[in-house]
Design an enzyme around this catalytic site. Structure first.
Site, mmCIF file in Angstrom:
data_model
loop_
_atom_site.group_PDB
_atom_site.id
_atom_site.type_symbol
_atom_site.label_atom_id
_atom_site.label_comp_id
_atom_site.label_asym_id
_atom_site.label_seq_id
_atom_site.Cartn_x
_atom_site.Cartn_y
_atom_site.Cartn_z
ATOM 1 N N ASP A 187 -34.329 36.010 27.614
ATOM 2 C CA ASP A 187 -34.658 35.865 26.502
ATOM 3 C C ASP A 187 -36.063 36.164 26.093
ATOM 4 O O ASP A 187 -36.714 36.723 26.928
ATOM 5 C CB ASP A 187 -34.538 34.294 26.225
ATOM 6 C CG ASP A 187 -35.309 33.544 27.155
ATOM 7 O OD1 ASP A 187 -36.293 33.746 27.710
ATOM 8 O OD2 ASP A 187 -34.833 32.261 27.388
ATOM 9 N N GLN A 188 -36.555 35.669 25.179
ATOM 10 C CA GLN A 188 -38.131 36.394 24.678
ATOM 11 C C GLN A 188 -39.100 35.426 25.607
ATOM 12 O O GLN A 188 -40.163 36.127 25.822
ATOM 13 C CB GLN A 188 -38.226 35.649 23.189
ATOM 14 C CG GLN A 188 -39.648 36.139 22.651
ATOM 15 C CD GLN A 188 -39.487 35.663 21.050
ATOM 16 O OE1 GLN A 188 -38.890 34.906 20.594
ATOM 17 N NE2 GLN A 188 -40.580 36.074 20.601
#
Length: 136
Positions: free
Chosen positions: A16-17
């Site tokens: 994810d980010q």
């Protein structure tokens, strides 16, 4: 109890980010690990489906302990705690390269007939494949 191991190296698209493996990917990792363990006993989804049997997941639980990043190899330990009757239970442990527990999971699958989607008892082909690993 039956136990097997496999290794997974998270790909770039699975983080994810924040740079951590996205939590839902652990469900896919569990499916992969379960499939690899079953394959070692000569059982796979294709063979089951050719025999009119499906195994839908009816319960899935995960407990995240520590984040894992891109390309950080994970050891997945998969356990079958008991001979299946109508439900097939699996337990999973994910460990990082330092042998730290990063996630625990368990899933329960049911055996169903492909045409009716009605529950059935564990097929003989599955029981016969697993019986030598258990004291019956």
């Amino acid at each position: 109890m039956i136990e097997g191991e496999c290794r997974i190296r998270p790909r770039y698209g699975e983080v994810d980010q924040m740079g951590y493996v996205y939590h839902a990917n652990y469900v896919d990792y569990c499916h992969f690990a379960r499939t690899e363990l079953m394959r070692s006993f000569g059982i796979n989804d294709k063979v089951l489906e050719e025999n009119g049997i499906m195994m839908p997941v009816i319960e899935m639980n995960l407990k995240y302990k520590k984040p894992t990043g891109y390309d950080e190899e994970l050891l997945v330990i998969t356990r079958i705690p008991e001979i299946p009757l109508t439900r097939f239970k699996f337990n999973f442990e994910f460990r990082n390269q330092n042998n730290e527990l990063v996630c625990k999971a368990n899933s329960t699958l049911a055996f169903v007939k492909s045409d009716s989607r009605k529950p059935i008892k564990a097929p003989e082909m599955v029981l016969n494949s697993l019986k030598e690993a258990f004291v019956m």
